[in-house]
Design an enzyme around this catalytic site. Structure first.
Site, PDB file in Angstrom:
ATOM      1  N   HIS A  54      40.535  -9.619  36.993  1.00  0.00           N
ATOM      2  CA  HIS A  54      40.290 -10.848  37.512  1.00  0.00           C
ATOM      3  C   HIS A  54      39.626 -11.308  37.396  1.00  0.00           C
ATOM      4  O   HIS A  54      38.274 -10.788  36.694  1.00  0.00           O
ATOM      5  CB  HIS A  54      40.679 -10.868  38.979  1.00  0.00           C
ATOM      6  CG  HIS A  54      39.592 -10.137  40.063  1.00  0.00           C
ATOM      7  ND1 HIS A  54      39.808  -8.470  39.686  1.00  0.00           N
ATOM      8  CD2 HIS A  54      39.277 -10.325  41.139  1.00  0.00           C
ATOM      9  CE1 HIS A  54      38.509  -7.424  40.401  1.00  0.00           C
ATOM     10  NE2 HIS A  54      38.032  -8.414  41.707  1.00  0.00           N
ATOM     11  N   HIS A  56      36.715 -11.944  39.188  1.00  0.00           N
ATOM     12  CA  HIS A  56      35.088 -11.984  39.948  1.00  0.00           C
ATOM     13  C   HIS A  56      33.891 -11.938  39.318  1.00  0.00           C
ATOM     14  O   HIS A  56      34.152 -10.861  38.147  1.00  0.00           O
ATOM     15  CB  HIS A  56      35.519 -11.738  41.460  1.00  0.00           C
ATOM     16  CG  HIS A  56      36.334 -11.490  42.269  1.00  0.00           C
ATOM     17  ND1 HIS A  56      36.856 -10.944  43.430  1.00  0.00           N
ATOM     18  CD2 HIS A  56      36.479 -13.058  43.007  1.00  0.00           C
ATOM     19  CE1 HIS A  56      37.201 -10.768  44.273  1.00  0.00           C
ATOM     20  NE2 HIS A  56      37.125 -13.014  43.536  1.00  0.00           N
ATOM     21  N   ASP A  58      32.114  -9.181  39.637  1.00  0.00           N
ATOM     22  CA  ASP A  58      31.083  -8.195  39.734  1.00  0.00           C
ATOM     23  C   ASP A  58      32.755  -7.643  38.913  1.00  0.00           C
ATOM     24  O   ASP A  58      32.775  -6.501  38.407  1.00  0.00           O
ATOM     25  CB  ASP A  58      31.598  -7.422  41.089  1.00  0.00           C
ATOM     26  CG  ASP A  58      32.524  -7.362  41.681  1.00  0.00           C
ATOM     27  OD1 ASP A  58      33.047  -8.785  41.597  1.00  0.00           O
ATOM     28  OD2 ASP A  58      33.058  -6.694  42.105  1.00  0.00           O
ATOM     29  N   HIS A  59      33.298  -8.245  38.336  1.00  0.00           N
ATOM     30  CA  HIS A  59      33.685  -7.607  37.020  1.00  0.00           C
ATOM     31  C   HIS A  59      33.932  -7.787  35.633  1.00  0.00           C
ATOM     32  O   HIS A  59      34.466  -7.725  34.906  1.00  0.00           O
ATOM     33  CB  HIS A  59      35.558  -7.453  37.108  1.00  0.00           C
ATOM     34  CG  HIS A  59      36.076  -6.985  38.609  1.00  0.00           C
ATOM     35  ND1 HIS A  59      36.599  -5.659  38.460  1.00  0.00           N
ATOM     36  CD2 HIS A  59      35.377  -6.625  39.952  1.00  0.00           C
ATOM     37  CE1 HIS A  59      37.004  -4.936  39.797  1.00  0.00           C
ATOM     38  NE2 HIS A  59      36.152  -6.224  40.461  1.00  0.00           N
ATOM     39  N   HIS A 112      44.153 -10.014  45.822  1.00  0.00           N
ATOM     40  CA  HIS A 112      43.346 -10.545  46.173  1.00  0.00           C
ATOM     41  C   HIS A 112      42.561 -11.201  45.156  1.00  0.00           C
ATOM     42  O   HIS A 112      41.694 -11.998  46.369  1.00  0.00           O
ATOM     43  CB  HIS A 112      42.644  -8.578  45.196  1.00  0.00           C
ATOM     44  CG  HIS A 112      40.426  -8.485  45.170  1.00  0.00           C
ATOM     45  ND1 HIS A 112      40.168  -8.658  46.172  1.00  0.00           N
ATOM     46  CD2 HIS A 112      39.979  -9.117  44.307  1.00  0.00           C
ATOM     47  CE1 HIS A 112      38.611  -8.509  46.212  1.00  0.00           C
ATOM     48  NE2 HIS A 112      39.089  -8.598  45.065  1.00  0.00           N
ATOM     49  N   ASP A 131      41.341  -4.311  41.456  1.00  0.00           N
ATOM     50  CA  ASP A 131      40.783  -4.288  42.895  1.00  0.00           C
ATOM     51  C   ASP A 131      41.937  -4.256  43.421  1.00  0.00           C
ATOM     52  O   ASP A 131      42.556  -4.751  44.920  1.00  0.00           O
ATOM     53  CB  ASP A 131      39.948  -5.590  43.333  1.00  0.00           C
ATOM     54  CG  ASP A 131      39.000  -5.187  43.103  1.00  0.00           C
ATOM     55  OD1 ASP A 131      38.086  -4.274  41.919  1.00  0.00           O
ATOM     56  OD2 ASP A 131      37.313  -5.983  43.637  1.00  0.00           O
ATOM     57  N   HIS A 169      36.549   0.052  42.357  1.00  0.00           N
ATOM     58  CA  HIS A 169      35.491   0.501  42.891  1.00  0.00           C
ATOM     59  C   HIS A 169      35.757   2.304  43.499  1.00  0.00           C
ATOM     60  O   HIS A 169      36.723   2.598  43.337  1.00  0.00           O
ATOM     61  CB  HIS A 169      35.025  -0.566  43.924  1.00  0.00           C
ATOM     62  CG  HIS A 169      34.724  -2.223  44.095  1.00  0.00           C
ATOM     63  ND1 HIS A 169      33.441  -2.128  43.956  1.00  0.00           N
ATOM     64  CD2 HIS A 169      36.061  -3.178  43.691  1.00  0.00           C
ATOM     65  CE1 HIS A 169      33.911  -3.595  43.663  1.00  0.00           C
ATOM     66  NE2 HIS A 169      35.149  -3.643  43.122  1.00  0.00           N
TER      67      HIS A 169
END
Length: 253
Positions: A54, A56, A58-59, A112, A131, A169
């Site tokens: 996805h 975001h 942090d990915h 998410h 996530d 995570h």
């Protein structure tokens, strides 16, 4: 297939899928190049692909730097193509992604984010869930309803029980503490709580988990379980209502 787990940022996991025959590899959600590159260089891995679950940051934050350095291709969800940095190829439900000797079936798991996808390597019995699903937990519903997320989680629950789950995570300690508030009389959960704490105390990874373990102990996969309904005092509630209540409690935990 060999999977290398790389803890990055504060609590993220990225992964390298290694082809043992020629050292080519693909990276799952490599958001932190400075933590990924040393492993690639030390082992002389040839980074061919980046697979994003996805959009975001942090990915996906490592996409452009890694693409520039290694000339790799970037794959990601069709529904988030305008939000994935450097994306080359888009993926949707039931697509099959061919990577050297491995094939991943794409499963859309919105909730998410609206376009979230997961990568299921059926032959190797491995799934990368980003996530959507964590060890003993699930992702926050930033862009979906409880009903949408429940449908997505059912797709994972219906995979073969021996399938190994690699998630995005390291939330396991907090998830385990929360799970016991929902189902403190689940003996398998109690046993798993002890196992997880031993792993964490050793600074060991809590991934991978398996579909079977999550079915037995993850409250978000058990929203249709009568024991949980009874524990929550919601015997007559629908599964979606139960799931929504568990998610709300976790958000405030």
């Amino acid at each position: 297939m060999k999977v290398i787990t790389i803890p990055i940022l504060s609590d993220n996991y990225s992964y390298l899928i290694i082809d043992k025959n020629n050292k080519s590899c693909s990276a799952i959600d490599p958001a932190s190049p400075e933590e990924i590159i040393p492993i690639l260089e030390k082992n002389k891995f040839d980074l061919k692909n980046i697979l994003n679950t996805h959009y975001h940051s942090d990915h996906t934050a490592g996409n452009l730097d890694l693409k520039k350095k290694y000339k790799c291709k970037i794959f990601g969800p069709e529904k988030e193509k305008n939000q994935i940095p450097g994306i080359d190829f888009t993926l949707k439900e039931n697509d099959v992604l061919e990577l050297e000797d491995y094939n991943a079936k794409i499963i859309e798991t919105p909730g998410h984010t609206a376009g979230h996808i997961i990568y299921w390597f059926e032959k190797e019995k491995v799934v990368f869930t980003g996530d959507t699903l964590f060890v003993l937990g699930c992702g926050r519903l930033f862009e979906g309803t409880p009903e949408i997320m429940w449908d997505s989680i059912l797709k994972i629950r219906n995979l073969p029980k021996e399938t190994q789950i690699y998630c995005g995570h390291e939330y396991t300690k907090n998830n385990a503490d929360f799970a016991l508030t929902v189902e403190k009389n689940n003996n398998k959960l109690i046993k798993r709580f002890d196992e997880i704490n031993k792993l964490i105390n050793k600074n060991s990874f809590t991934v991978p988990t398996t579909v079977e373990k999550e079915i037995e102990t993850n409250p978000f996969l058990r929203a249709d379980n009568n024991n949980i309904k009874k524990n929550l005092g919601m015997d007559t509630a629908s599964t979606i209502e139960i799931f929504g209540e568990i998610r709300k409690r976790k958000d405030n935990f």
